[in-house]
Write an enzyme that holds these catalytic residues in place. Structure first.
Site, mmCIF file in Angstrom:
data_model
loop_
_atom_site.group_PDB
_atom_site.id
_atom_site.type_symbol
_atom_site.label_atom_id
_atom_site.label_comp_id
_atom_site.label_asym_id
_atom_site.label_seq_id
_atom_site.Cartn_x
_atom_site.Cartn_y
_atom_site.Cartn_z
ATOM 1 N N GLU A 264 -5.940 3.400 1.913
ATOM 2 C CA GLU A 264 -6.528 3.202 0.593
ATOM 3 C C GLU A 264 -5.533 2.327 -0.139
ATOM 4 O O GLU A 264 -4.368 2.692 -0.293
ATOM 5 C CB GLU A 264 -6.736 4.553 -0.077
ATOM 6 C CG GLU A 264 -7.455 4.470 -1.411
ATOM 7 C CD GLU A 264 -6.504 4.521 -2.578
ATOM 8 O OE1 GLU A 264 -6.171 3.426 -3.089
ATOM 9 O OE2 GLU A 264 -6.090 5.618 -2.968
ATOM 10 N N CYS A 301 -4.148 3.763 -8.706
ATOM 11 C CA CYS A 301 -5.018 2.871 -7.914
ATOM 12 C C CYS A 301 -6.261 2.508 -8.714
ATOM 13 O O CYS A 301 -6.894 1.502 -8.447
ATOM 14 C CB CYS A 301 -5.505 3.517 -6.627
ATOM 15 S SG CYS A 301 -4.431 4.722 -5.904
#
Lengths: 526, 526
Positions: A264, A301
């Site tokens: 990710e 993120c």
């Protein structure tokens, strides 16, 4: 309690020569503990133990795995203040964040504990035999999900607990029945060791095989590279930069036996502010977004790094308020001198791009390692013409793109790389912008209406992932119990004797799980 | 009816300069039709159309996709004798096989039609909001599976219908909502064109967008390479050799945006004959396996190419009977001079290995392109020491490894590459060989008790795949409705207005599908 050693299975070990220390960005000083980097011998030992442990661990019942996962959660809580203090000293993050992240981490562990205790997650499907079928008899076939084997997990710099040692990747792998080797993140090696000690205690208390978990220290890339290339390793989990994740993905793909890597990676999380929203709610959204952009010093993120609107007075006013509001927010300490160094470099590179205007930046002097928030603007055509402007600036930074019209806004979305999230701010107008929604859906893993992308709810409906480079495989999520799917494969038994089948597939359904039998979903026996 | 042209969406096209013909291995002559290889311009047109079609096709309802898939099945049946005759002329396979494979193909299409009509396959998960949750309110999140985008499917040489133009990969991709571009297999380009015409007819009849399907001819690798590297392509399906599948996997992994490749590749499908089975049922199994090894001239991914037993008189007797029985079976025509050429080459390479003994091979003269079955034996230690012996010989060939003892047999299993299937033949002894079962389970996607690996039942419990190199990703299957998972990704809507959600996620549950709402499985509305 912190020894600086590696956990090779249940044993502490420090036979290598390389050492390193962690850093306290608040005091701008190194922390006291000396960490021993894992040597090649220790890597071999950990992988060998993991392979042996897998033979036993893959057969451990859901009830026992549930005990193990719950005990990890308990032992993490038992670490008490020492964990919180260590966390803060290695990240510069405030205590409240540490406590919140610990809660999230134990919640994740307990969610997976419940999942495997209940047991239906293996998706048992049974097609019984039909010896009278024409032209040929139908055989009995029974399928369930089984673990892949040892998984290597890379700790994330920005989530020392929830996405690191006992974070989502590890919890999901244990739930699946996979041993885990953690490549501890060097910025928070002490936090990592404490959590590792909790896992080892839990493993010993609940009788898990030695080697079900190892924790390897490393300040550089060598340990990680060795692990990803090691034949005993069957899958990799990573949270971090695009450069790092892609390097691991490439290594894994080039192995003689390629293995899955779920990385990710970065994302700029585009936010579309539609005309009515800018007109009616522009001021409110500006205030809300000043908070979202600076939350955790922008070290998420899902930080909103890109805001797209139609160039007009309402957008100008939104930009003005956002710029005024964001400088009112007290700057906060970033994770590490390297992180703030990268932030300042990437911001400087961005500011050097032609056509970029700085709208807000903090003038006052800041303590060392404190992140200076900034807001910039650019014209739509300029953004389209220069992909340097599409890159992530990891920190409290966001860029507003002033598009000429909706067509240009849609074109910009379609030219973006894959993203974790996309957000649309709208006031009674969303139904008129179907093609914007479609374009955004095509580029992201999660789409948000009238909200902020920061804050990733841990729940079964969550998707934390998305088209490359948000992740290396958009078919999986890193958050939520569905993330277990990354570490398992379907397996079929054909005509297998009932008494030798796993309990999940026996006629008697001794676990009482939900199964699909001859096309019908049922908890009953056969 | 065969034109030799490509289908670029709904239009026939042949603007390239390269042409080729198919070959009839029974007559040992070229077939009459001339096929036009797809040019770069046609590849661009097909990918552009597919991208456009995806915008519409991803929103087509399950009910309409059901119509489309059923209509493809009907139109394939409507091709009648011409399809069967073309199939036989391009493969040398008998009419019975052609009819059986056609039935399997239309069954697969109709299975997916039923799946998407029912609709629950999207795995809708809804976590409703809780505005009163402490410390922060819980947002509404709703997840479902959505299609990846245009998929490229490579036709398989050995299954012109079931694993080619409208085979499992294509049916699963259409069901998912992905447009498909088929790289037609050059050995059966005529069969491919006929099936393509059926798909196009069905697409037009049921109002699917132009570009939902294209069929590209190609005799070499260039067209396939261009497709896999094309930015518009989002996933790849392949059935064939390890060399071919790995090459595509590597290309896809090296793209700036890597894409998933599901390649189902070679396998030698190890069979373990345990001591009691060899003693009590050796003769029966020898006869059964003589049939399984030569079925379809051994041209199956699940052909049993390796038989492992304990060296003793019972195994010798099994080998003797198998050798006697297999030469009694009438040889059959192989698919193409290239296939039989490879078979003879690979067999010769194998026979040149030290320690290999030929136990049965046919002495009589055969018609051109007929495969000569063979049985060889080797000692366990020799097999372990020479990985050349572990390679697949695609054709009517099998090798029996005579192991010194069970420990050696287990070691051999653990040293094998990943396999589609593993089989155990046992008589009241399986419970004593747990570690053999474990070792085999670790290497395969499907494990069979007292049966043959050939024959892959199309049912939800089937796994056709397995650890590399049986497939490039063991987390998926190529057969059964679960194979749809290869072409979809999870997607979350956060706080999205109910009226603008897809029907699958609306409060009212207008499709009446099974969903998980706040952790409970239900067909009810919210």
């Amino acid at each position: 309690m912190i020894t600086g050693k590696n956990y090779i299975g249940n044993l502490l070990s420090s036979i290598g020569n390389k050492t390193f220390k962690t850093f306290n960005p608040q005091t701008n000083l190194e922390n006291e503990f000396v960490f021993s980097e894992a040597s090649n011998v220790e890597i071999e030992q950990a992988t060998e133990l993991a392979t042996e442990a897998f033979q036993k661990f893959q057969k451990v019942t859901g009830a026992k795995k549930c005990e193990f996962l719950n005990e990890i959660a308990n032992e993490i809580e038992n670490l008490g203040d020492e964990l919180i203090k260590t966390y803060c000293s290695e990240t510069g993050l405030p205590e409240g964040r540490a406590l919140g992240e610990r809660d999230r981490t134990v919640f994740q562990l307990r969610s997976f504990a419940n999942l495997v205790k209940e047991g239906s997650w293996v998706e048992a499907v049974i097609d019984t035999a039909d010896p009278n079928r024409q032209p040929i008899p139908k055989v009995d076939i029974r399928k369930m999900l089984i673990p892949l084997g040892p998984v290597v997990v890379f700790g994330a710099s920005n989530f020392p607990l929830a996405y690191s040692t006992a974070g989502g990747d590890t919890a999901a792998a244990f739930a699946a029945g996979c041993p885990v080797i953690v490549k501890s993140h060097p910025m928070h090696a002490g936090t990592g060791e404490l959590v590792a000690s909790a896992i080892i205690k839990a493993a010993e208390k609940t009788g898990m095989p030695n080697g079900v978990f190892s924790n390897l220290n490393s300040s550089g890339i060598e340990v990680g590279v060795s692990l990803v290339k090691h034949p005993a390793v069957k899958a990799v989990g990573f949270t971090g930069s695009i450069r790092g994740g892609r390097a691991l993905y490439d290594m894994a793909a080039q192995r003689s036996e390629p293995i899955p890597v779920f990385a990710e990676m970065g994302s700029i999380n585009p936010v579309v502010i539609l005309p009515n929203a800018a007109k009616i709610k522009g001021t409110d959204w500006a205030k809300t977004y000043a908070g979202s952009i600076t939350l955790g010093s922008g070290q998420f993120c899902t930080n909103p790094g890109l805001i797209l609107g139609i160039k007009n007075d309402d957008l100008s006013s939104f930009i003005k308020v956002l710029s005024e509001e964001i400088v009112k927010i007290e700057p906060s300490c970033m994770l590490h001198p390297n992180i703030i160094g990268n932030y300042e470099n990437n911001k400087a590179k961005m500011l050097a791009q032609k056509g970029l205007e700085t709208k807000a930046t903090l003038d006052k002097e800041l303590s060392a390692n404190y992140g200076r928030q900034a807001i910039t603007t650019v014209e739509g055509a300029t953004f389209l013409a220069n992909t340097n402007l599409h890159q992530e600036v990891f920190g409290p930074y966001s860029m507003i793109v002033q598009c000429e019209n909706i067509a240009q806004l849609e074109e910009i979305i379609s030219k973006l790389e894959g993203q974790l999230t996309g957000t649309i701010l709208a006031e009674n107008e969303l139904e008129n912008y179907g093609s914007i929604v479609d374009a955004l859906q095509n580029r992201v893993g999660r789409i948000i209406f009238n909200g902020v992308p920061t804050g990733v709810e841990v729940c079964p409906a969550m998707v934390h992932g998305g088209p490359y480079p948000a992740s290396t495989d958009s078919r999986f999520t890193a958050v939520g119990t569905e993330s277990i799917k990354r570490w398992v494969r379907p397996f079929s038994f054909q005509s297998w004797p009932n008494e030798l089948l796993p309990n999940e597939l026996k006629n008697e359904n001794p676990l009482g799980i939900l199964r699909v039998v001859d096309g019908k979903r049922t908890n009953s026996n056969i």
